[in-house]
Design an enzyme around this catalytic site. Structure first.
Site, PDB file in Angstrom:
ATOM      1  N   HIS A   1     -11.395   2.695   2.554  1.00  0.00           N
ATOM      2  CA  HIS A   1     -10.048   2.200   2.409  1.00  0.00           C
ATOM      3  C   HIS A   1      -9.422   1.038   1.867  1.00  0.00           C
ATOM      4  O   HIS A   1      -8.349   1.108   1.064  1.00  0.00           O
ATOM      5  CB  HIS A   1      -9.636   2.070   4.088  1.00  0.00           C
ATOM      6  CG  HIS A   1      -8.011   1.724   4.381  1.00  0.00           C
ATOM      7  ND1 HIS A   1      -7.172   2.929   4.366  1.00  0.00           N
ATOM      8  CD2 HIS A   1      -7.300   0.858   4.112  1.00  0.00           C
ATOM      9  CE1 HIS A   1      -5.921   2.450   4.680  1.00  0.00           C
ATOM     10  NE2 HIS A   1      -5.957   0.862   4.484  1.00  0.00           N
ATOM     11  N   GLU A   2      -9.964   0.066   1.972  1.00  0.00           N
ATOM     12  CA  GLU A   2      -9.496  -1.246   1.295  1.00  0.00           C
ATOM     13  C   GLU A   2      -9.958  -1.145  -0.199  1.00  0.00           C
ATOM     14  O   GLU A   2      -9.014  -1.727  -0.958  1.00  0.00           O
ATOM     15  CB  GLU A   2     -10.444  -2.620   1.872  1.00  0.00           C
ATOM     16  CG  GLU A   2     -10.267  -2.907   3.421  1.00  0.00           C
ATOM     17  CD  GLU A   2      -8.597  -2.717   3.867  1.00  0.00           C
ATOM     18  OE1 GLU A   2      -7.761  -3.338   2.778  1.00  0.00           O
ATOM     19  OE2 GLU A   2      -8.283  -2.725   4.807  1.00  0.00           O
TER      20      GLU A   2
ATOM     21  N   GLU B   1      -0.434   3.637   2.551  1.00  0.00           N
ATOM     22  CA  GLU B   1      -1.602   3.447   3.558  1.00  0.00           C
ATOM     23  C   GLU B   1      -2.013   4.747   3.787  1.00  0.00           C
ATOM     24  O   GLU B   1      -3.526   5.172   3.936  1.00  0.00           O
ATOM     25  CB  GLU B   1      -1.036   2.947   4.968  1.00  0.00           C
ATOM     26  CG  GLU B   1      -0.630   1.347   4.980  1.00  0.00           C
ATOM     27  CD  GLU B   1      -1.865   0.687   4.692  1.00  0.00           C
ATOM     28  OE1 GLU B   1      -3.234   0.998   5.449  1.00  0.00           O
ATOM     29  OE2 GLU B   1      -1.839  -0.406   3.906  1.00  0.00           O
TER      30      GLU B   1
ATOM     31  N   HIS C   1      -7.148   0.529  -1.834  1.00  0.00           N
ATOM     32  CA  HIS C   1      -5.961  -0.220  -2.252  1.00  0.00           C
ATOM     33  C   HIS C   1      -5.967  -1.009  -3.405  1.00  0.00           C
ATOM     34  O   HIS C   1      -5.266  -1.206  -4.265  1.00  0.00           O
ATOM     35  CB  HIS C   1      -5.695  -1.305  -1.055  1.00  0.00           C
ATOM     36  CG  HIS C   1      -5.078  -0.746   0.351  1.00  0.00           C
ATOM     37  ND1 HIS C   1      -4.011  -0.078  -0.007  1.00  0.00           N
ATOM     38  CD2 HIS C   1      -5.306  -0.791   1.540  1.00  0.00           C
ATOM     39  CE1 HIS C   1      -3.653   0.410   1.205  1.00  0.00           C
ATOM     40  NE2 HIS C   1      -4.495  -0.135   2.252  1.00  0.00           N
TER      41      HIS C   1
END
Length: 282
Positions: free
Chosen positions: A127-128, A195, A131
């Site tokens: 997930h990070e 997100e 980003h």
């Protein structure tokens, strides 16, 4: 991303047009150079403050080889350079990313590493990394910079079209804050949308959404316990810093932020946790 860019560009062009009407066409070069400098400074300073505020230190590859291997593998699959890995004691299980492609940093809390299973941690790291790959951090810094630029233009427009007295000075401050607030509502909506995108990219990267969903559940429960403990401690001492161990500015970067009332959700950087989990498992 094209839609996000178009929205931010529209706000910026409106601000530049308003500045040209107020100050004349000669202000255009100054506006462009000033905008670039403002956003650049916000990006550099914001990254430094985020890392410093949590006391982030290098994540030892000897001690955490598995974490480094997972990040290296998913970075390669996402087409980005492996970001620097750091660890911090945040008081809550959480993680966040700062920087851009080629100069990214992923920070994980000690509490997170002790809480999650391997596949859950992999989902959070993916997930990070998403980003960074999607340039979300840069996009949010750009959005915040544009909101500041629009507010400054609005303030000067009020000052230069009024009587330049004390009342106009206070009116300019009020108008600038109101304008910035409404622009930030769009920026925060973009953040919540990004997100969902990062969740979807992580789900695709690890092959399933369930590990990240379980990680979000554990993180959410851990944050709630920390807030309840902080409130109990404040009642006992009569004072305290806040509901958790993460600075508010850094909380906006983290994978999880508090779900509270309706108004707080509108101005939140993150969508409701239950909706994220539902999408990951759908």
């Amino acid at each position: 991303m094209a839609v996000v860019g178009a929205i931010l560009a529209a706000f910026y062009l409106v601000a530049v047009a308003a500045a040209m009407v107020t100050f004349g066409q000669g202000v255009l070069p100054v506006a462009i150079v000033g905008s670039v400098l403002l956003v650049g400074v916000q990006y550099k300073v914001g990254k430094w403050i985020a890392l410093r505020s949590v006391g982030a230190e290098d994540l030892s590859e000897q001690r955490y080889p598995q974490v480094h291997r997972m990040v290296e593998e998913h970075s390669r699959e996402m087409g980005i350079e492996k970001p620097d890995l750091k660890i911090a004691r945040m008081g809550v299980p959480n993680a966040f990313a700062v920087g851009r492609k080629g100069a990214g940093v992923v920070v994980v809390s000690e509490e997170l590493l002790g809480l999650l299973d391997r596949d859950e941690l992999e989902g959070v790291l993916a997930h990070e990394l998403a980003h960074i790959a999607n340039r979300d951090v840069v996009t949010m810094q750009l959005g915040q910079g544009i909101a500041s630029i629009v507010a400054i233009v609005a303030q000067y427009a009020v000052l230069l079209t009024g009587d330049s007295d004390l009342a106009d000075f206070f009116l300019a401050i009020v108008v600038g804050n109101i304008v910035q607030f409404f622009v930030m509502l769009f920026v925060l909506a973009i953040s919540r949308y990004r997100e969902y995108v990062a969740d979807a990219d992580a789900k695709r990267a690890i092959g399933s959404g369930d590990p990240l969903a379980r990680a979000l559940e554990k993180i959410h429960e851990g944050n709630q316990r920390t807030r309840e403990s902080a409130r109990s401690s404040r009642r006992g001492r009569g004072r305290g810093r806040g509901d958790g161990g993460v600075d508010q500015q850094v909380s906006a970067l983290c994978i999880s932020s508090p779900d509270r009332g309706l108004l707080q959700r509108i101005v939140s950087t993150h969508p409701p946790m239950e909706k994220r989990i539902q999408r990951l498992r759908s």
